[in-house]
Design a protein around this motif. Structure first.
Motif, PDB file in Angstrom:
ATOM      1  N   THR A 119       0.858  -1.185   0.000  1.00 23.62           N
ATOM      2  CA  THR A 119       0.000   0.000   0.000  1.00 23.62           C
ATOM      3  C   THR A 119       0.890   1.229   0.000  1.00 23.62           C
ATOM      4  OG1 THR A 119      -1.779  -1.099   1.199  1.00 23.62           O
ATOM      5  CG2 THR A 119      -1.729   1.309   1.319  1.00 23.62           C
TER       6      THR A 119
ATOM      7  N   LEU B 230       1.308   4.831   0.791  1.00 21.80           N
ATOM      8  CA  LEU B 230       0.592   5.721   1.702  1.00 21.80           C
ATOM      9  C   LEU B 230       1.017   7.157   1.419  1.00 21.80           C
ATOM     10  CD1 LEU B 230      -1.473   5.317   3.977  1.00 21.80           C
ATOM     11  CD2 LEU B 230       0.411   5.530   5.598  1.00 21.80           C
TER      12      LEU B 230
ATOM     13  N   ASP C  25      -1.625  -0.798  -4.162  1.00 25.42           N
ATOM     14  CA  ASP C  25      -2.697   0.197  -4.175  1.00 25.42           C
ATOM     15  C   ASP C  25      -2.228   1.450  -3.450  1.00 25.42           C
ATOM     16  OD1 ASP C  25      -2.890  -0.399  -1.497  1.00 25.42           O
ATOM     17  OD2 ASP C  25      -4.999  -0.955  -1.522  1.00 25.42           O
TER      18      ASP C  25
ATOM     19  N   LYS D 127      -3.313   4.766  -0.743  1.00 25.89           N
ATOM     20  CA  LYS D 127      -4.251   5.359   0.227  1.00 25.89           C
ATOM     21  C   LYS D 127      -3.681   6.695   0.672  1.00 25.89           C
ATOM     22  CE  LYS D 127      -6.640   1.463   2.264  1.00 25.89           C
ATOM     23  NZ  LYS D 127      -6.038   0.192   1.924  1.00 25.89           N
TER      24      LYS D 127
ATOM     25  N   HIS E 163      -3.240   9.412   3.770  1.00 31.46           N
ATOM     26  CA  HIS E 163      -3.299   9.478   5.238  1.00 31.46           C
ATOM     27  C   HIS E 163      -2.872  10.861   5.709  1.00 31.46           C
ATOM     28  CE1 HIS E 163      -2.953   8.447   9.409  1.00 31.46           C
ATOM     29  NE2 HIS E 163      -1.650   8.695   9.426  1.00 31.46           N
TER      30      HIS E 163
END
Ligand code: ADP
Length: 174
Positions: free
Chosen positions: A47, A49, A80, A82, A84
Motif C-alpha cells: 500500500t 501511503l 494500491d 491510500k 493518510h
C-alpha cells in the motif's frame, strides 16, 4: 513458520505478507517507482501511503499527487494507494500491516531514516522498517530534483514518467 510479533503461530502460506510504502511523492519519480516495484516482488501486497511531510512544502495537492501515483501503479496488481493525514505511526497502529518500506539512496537518506525509524519505534514498537536500495541509475533522483529541472524547462524523461512531466510543465507554465 513465519514470525512477526503477535503472528508467530500463523503459517507463512496463510498469512499474506503486506507492507506500507509511505511518502509525500511530490511528484512521484522513477526512483519511487523502482522501490515499489521491488517491494511488490517481495511482498504479497504493497500500500502506497500518500502523506504530507511537515518538513516540506508541497508543489502538488494531495489529489494531484494521488492521480499521478494511480497512473504509475495501474499495471501493478498488488499495489494500491491510500491517503493518510497524520503520523505514520497512527496509521500503523490502526492497521494490521506493521511493515514499512523506505527507499535508500545516499548517506543523507540513512541519517534521516535512522532518526525517523527509531523515533517511530518509540511510539509504535511493533512497526518494522524494511529499507530497499535504489537502482544505481536513480541514485540522485528526488522529487526536488525533478521540480528544479522542470522549473527551468529541462528534459525529464529519464527521471519521471511522461504524465508527471506533463503535470510539472503545466504547473510551471502558470
Ligand atoms: P518523504 O517526504 O516521506 O521523504 P518522499 O516522497 O520524498 O517522501 O520519499 C518517499 C520514500 O521514497 C523515501 O523512503 C525516500 O527515501 C524514497 N525515495 C525517493 N526517491 C528515491 C530514489 N530515487 N531511490 C530510492 N528511494 C527513493
Amino acid at each position: 513458520m513465519y514470525s512477526l510479533r503477535g503472528q508467530e503461530n500463523i503459517p507463512r502460506e496463510v498469512l499474506r505478507l503486506k507492507a506500507i510504502y509511505p511518502g509525500s511523492f511530490d511528484p512521484i519519480t522513477y526512483g519511487h517507482i523502482d522501490i515499489f516495484e521491488r517491494a511488490s516482488k517481495i511482498f504479497d501486497h504493497v500500500t502506497i501511503l500518500l502523506m504530507n511531510n511537515p518538513r516540506k512544502r508541497p508543489l502538488f495537492s494531495i489529489d494531484e499527487r494521488l492521480e499521478m501515483i494511480k497512473e504509475s501503479t495501474k499495471e501493478f496488481k498488488n499495489v494500491d494507494v491510500k491517503v493518510h493525514t497524520g503520523l505514520l505511526v497512527q496509521y500503523v497502529k490502526s492497521s494490521s500491516i506493521k511493515i514499512v518500506i523506505r527507499g535508500l539512496r545516499a548517506l543523507e537518506d540513512f541519517e534521516y531514516e535512522f532518526e525517523m525509524a527509531l523515533t517511530n519505534r518509540q511510539m509504535c514498537p511493533e512497526l518494522e522498517v524494511v529499507y530497499l536500495m535504489t537502482d544505481l541509475k536513480y541514485l540522485f533522483v528526488s522529487s526536488s530534483m525533478v521540480k528544479e529541472i522542470a522549473q527551468f524547462g529541462g528534459e525529464l524523461s529519464k527521471w519521471a514518467p511522461p504524465f508527471v512531466e506533463k503535470e510539472l510543465q503545466r504547473k510551471f507554465r502558470r
